[in-house]
Design a protein around this motif. Sequence first.
Motif, PDB file in Angstrom:
ATOM      1  N   GLU A   1      50.310  45.434  23.930  1.00 19.64           N
ATOM      2  CA  GLU A   1      50.320  45.729  25.368  1.00 19.64           C
ATOM      3  C   GLU A   1      48.925  46.111  25.862  1.00 19.64           C
ATOM      4  O   GLU A   1      48.487  45.692  26.939  1.00 19.64           O
ATOM      5  CB  GLU A   1      51.317  46.850  25.646  1.00 19.64           C
ATOM      6  N   LYS A   2      48.215  46.911  25.057  1.00 18.47           N
ATOM      7  CA  LYS A   2      46.858  47.295  25.458  1.00 18.47           C
ATOM      8  C   LYS A   2      45.923  46.090  25.459  1.00 18.47           C
ATOM      9  O   LYS A   2      45.046  45.981  26.328  1.00 18.47           O
ATOM     10  CB  LYS A   2      46.340  48.374  24.518  1.00 18.47           C
ATOM     11  N   SER A   3      46.115  45.166  24.506  1.00 21.43           N
ATOM     12  CA  SER A   3      45.288  43.955  24.488  1.00 21.43           C
ATOM     13  C   SER A   3      45.540  43.106  25.733  1.00 21.43           C
ATOM     14  O   SER A   3      44.597  42.563  26.325  1.00 21.43           O
ATOM     15  CB  SER A   3      45.590  43.145  23.228  1.00 21.43           C
ATOM     16  N   GLN A   4      46.813  42.992  26.136  1.00 16.78           N
ATOM     17  CA  GLN A   4      47.123  42.248  27.353  1.00 16.78           C
ATOM     18  C   GLN A   4      46.507  42.913  28.579  1.00 16.78           C
ATOM     19  O   GLN A   4      45.993  42.231  29.483  1.00 16.78           O
ATOM     20  CB  GLN A   4      48.641  42.136  27.513  1.00 16.78           C
ATOM     21  N   SER A   5      46.536  44.245  28.617  1.00 14.64           N
ATOM     22  CA  SER A   5      45.931  44.949  29.751  1.00 14.64           C
ATOM     23  C   SER A   5      44.430  44.700  29.799  1.00 14.64           C
ATOM     24  O   SER A   5      43.857  44.484  30.879  1.00 14.64           O
ATOM     25  CB  SER A   5      46.221  46.448  29.644  1.00 14.64           C
ATOM     26  N   MET A   6      43.786  44.733  28.637  1.00 12.09           N
ATOM     27  CA  MET A   6      42.351  44.458  28.602  1.00 12.09           C
ATOM     28  C   MET A   6      42.053  43.021  29.031  1.00 12.09           C
ATOM     29  O   MET A   6      41.058  42.755  29.719  1.00 12.09           O
ATOM     30  CB  MET A   6      41.819  44.703  27.193  1.00 12.09           C
ATOM     31  N   LEU A   7      42.914  42.087  28.648  1.00 10.98           N
ATOM     32  CA  LEU A   7      42.707  40.688  29.045  1.00 10.98           C
ATOM     33  C   LEU A   7      42.823  40.524  30.560  1.00 10.98           C
ATOM     34  O   LEU A   7      42.008  39.831  31.183  1.00 10.98           O
ATOM     35  CB  LEU A   7      43.727  39.793  28.336  1.00 10.98           C
ATOM     36  N   VAL A   8      43.811  41.178  31.150  1.00  9.27           N
ATOM     37  CA  VAL A   8      43.966  41.104  32.610  1.00  9.27           C
ATOM     38  C   VAL A   8      42.751  41.714  33.306  1.00  9.27           C
ATOM     39  O   VAL A   8      42.244  41.173  34.304  1.00  9.27           O
ATOM     40  CB  VAL A   8      45.266  41.819  33.030  1.00  9.27           C
TER      41      VAL A   8
ATOM     42  N   LEU B   1      40.210  39.750  35.871  1.00 10.66           N
ATOM     43  CA  LEU B   1      39.899  40.235  37.217  1.00 10.66           C
ATOM     44  C   LEU B   1      38.408  40.430  37.401  1.00 10.66           C
ATOM     45  O   LEU B   1      37.845  40.128  38.476  1.00 10.66           O
ATOM     46  CB  LEU B   1      40.639  41.561  37.470  1.00 10.66           C
ATOM     47  N   LEU B   2      37.718  40.921  36.365  1.00  5.81           N
ATOM     48  CA  LEU B   2      36.270  41.092  36.445  1.00  5.81           C
ATOM     49  C   LEU B   2      35.569  39.739  36.597  1.00  5.81           C
ATOM     50  O   LEU B   2      34.629  39.586  37.410  1.00  5.81           O
ATOM     51  CB  LEU B   2      35.771  41.810  35.193  1.00  5.81           C
ATOM     52  N   CYS B   3      36.034  38.742  35.849  1.00  5.37           N
ATOM     53  CA  CYS B   3      35.452  37.396  35.972  1.00  5.37           C
ATOM     54  C   CYS B   3      35.701  36.804  37.352  1.00  5.37           C
ATOM     55  O   CYS B   3      34.810  36.172  37.948  1.00  5.37           O
ATOM     56  CB  CYS B   3      36.018  36.487  34.895  1.00  5.37           C
ATOM     57  N   ALA B   4      36.932  37.026  37.865  1.00  3.95           N
ATOM     58  CA  ALA B   4      37.240  36.513  39.201  1.00  3.95           C
ATOM     59  C   ALA B   4      36.353  37.165  40.255  1.00  3.95           C
ATOM     60  O   ALA B   4      35.832  36.504  41.170  1.00  3.95           O
ATOM     61  CB  ALA B   4      38.716  36.749  39.518  1.00  3.95           C
ATOM     62  N   GLY B   5      36.141  38.482  40.152  1.00  5.05           N
ATOM     63  CA  GLY B   5      35.258  39.154  41.095  1.00  5.05           C
ATOM     64  C   GLY B   5      33.825  38.655  41.001  1.00  5.05           C
ATOM     65  O   GLY B   5      33.133  38.492  42.032  1.00  5.05           O
ATOM     66  N   PHE B   6      33.362  38.369  39.780  1.00  9.61           N
ATOM     67  CA  PHE B   6      31.997  37.856  39.612  1.00  9.61           C
ATOM     68  C   PHE B   6      31.855  36.462  40.219  1.00  9.61           C
ATOM     69  O   PHE B   6      30.831  36.140  40.836  1.00  9.61           O
ATOM     70  CB  PHE B   6      31.648  37.837  38.122  1.00  9.61           C
ATOM     71  N   LEU B   7      32.906  35.617  40.053  1.00  5.15           N
ATOM     72  CA  LEU B   7      32.857  34.278  40.652  1.00  5.15           C
ATOM     73  C   LEU B   7      32.835  34.357  42.173  1.00  5.15           C
ATOM     74  O   LEU B   7      32.110  33.594  42.841  1.00  5.15           O
ATOM     75  CB  LEU B   7      34.063  33.459  40.172  1.00  5.15           C
ATOM     76  N   VAL B   8      33.642  35.274  42.722  1.00  3.44           N
ATOM     77  CA  VAL B   8      33.618  35.452  44.182  1.00  3.44           C
ATOM     78  C   VAL B   8      32.238  35.899  44.636  1.00  3.44           C
ATOM     79  O   VAL B   8      31.718  35.457  45.673  1.00  3.44           O
ATOM     80  CB  VAL B   8      34.705  36.465  44.599  1.00  3.44           C
ATOM     81  N   PHE B   9      31.612  36.793  43.871  1.00  2.00           N
ATOM     82  CA  PHE B   9      30.263  37.268  44.201  1.00  2.00           C
ATOM     83  C   PHE B   9      29.252  36.122  44.188  1.00  2.00           C
ATOM     84  O   PHE B   9      28.325  36.076  45.016  1.00  2.00           O
ATOM     85  CB  PHE B   9      29.858  38.358  43.202  1.00  2.00           C
TER      86      PHE B   9
END
Length: 310
Positions: free
Chosen positions: A279-286, A290-298
Amino acid sequence: MTMSSMTPIVLLGALLGFGVYVLVRALAPSRRSSLEALARVDAMRARRGAPSAARPGPSGTGRLAGARANLGDRVADFYRAQGWELRSLRADLNVLERGWEGFLATKVLLAAAGMFFGPLLFAVVWVSGFGDSPVIPVWLALACAALFFFLPDLEVRRDAAEKRRDLRRVVGAYLDLVSMNLAGGRGLPEALKAAAEVSDGWAFRRIQAALADARITGHSQWEALARLGDELGVEELKDLSSSLALVADDGAKVRASLASRAETMRHRELAEIEGAAGEKSQSMLVAQLLLCAGFLVFLIYPAAIRVFQV
């Protein structure tokens, strides 16, 4: 001042007065019915027969502590009169070594504080210029009272779940210790007692108290473990008691049963640990996505703005 502008003030004063009246009535002494008196005697007898390690001591001194204890007793009497046992919540409190009456007093006092907090929150909102309906403070008071009343339940269940997991780990180690004592030539009662005395942790102290009470009252030790499991809501202790009652006269079967049960508990614990890690690995993946998506938007945002401006 018009009648419409006075209505919220009147309702707010009535609500505050009702909260003060309920609090005074809860703290004031009153005559108990015969059913409540009998239930109170039974509860005192049960507390007197409970293990000394599980008995909560007084949390404070003075008149305020006495009023809080009186309030808790009255709420507990009301629960008994209504037939509300709440066994799972009682088991959680027993795991945390907290008293039932003190917990109920905390719930009622928090609910009373919530009734005051709701109108206060409305006053802040009203001064800010949002909302002027006279019904809003009433609903806010009721909602805050209900929320504050059930907040201790959530805290107790969360803390008890964590402590019960630790207890299950201790039970698995305890089974191994009992099995080793049996292999060393001890009898079952001596093995149970000796295995519980290897540590002074809270779980081992509860097992020691249960075994000591069984020796004093003349009950078998596996019956004491069953009562402890029922009191704490730990199914492993009740299953252990059933297994010991079936094979108590055969040392070889007892050792095999305890070793097998300890191994099963270790496998279950490993499965739970692996599941929590997954569960913690899945949370880290999400979070990474989200961090990658924010960087692409930037990166894309300046080019998109330039294209749309054209």
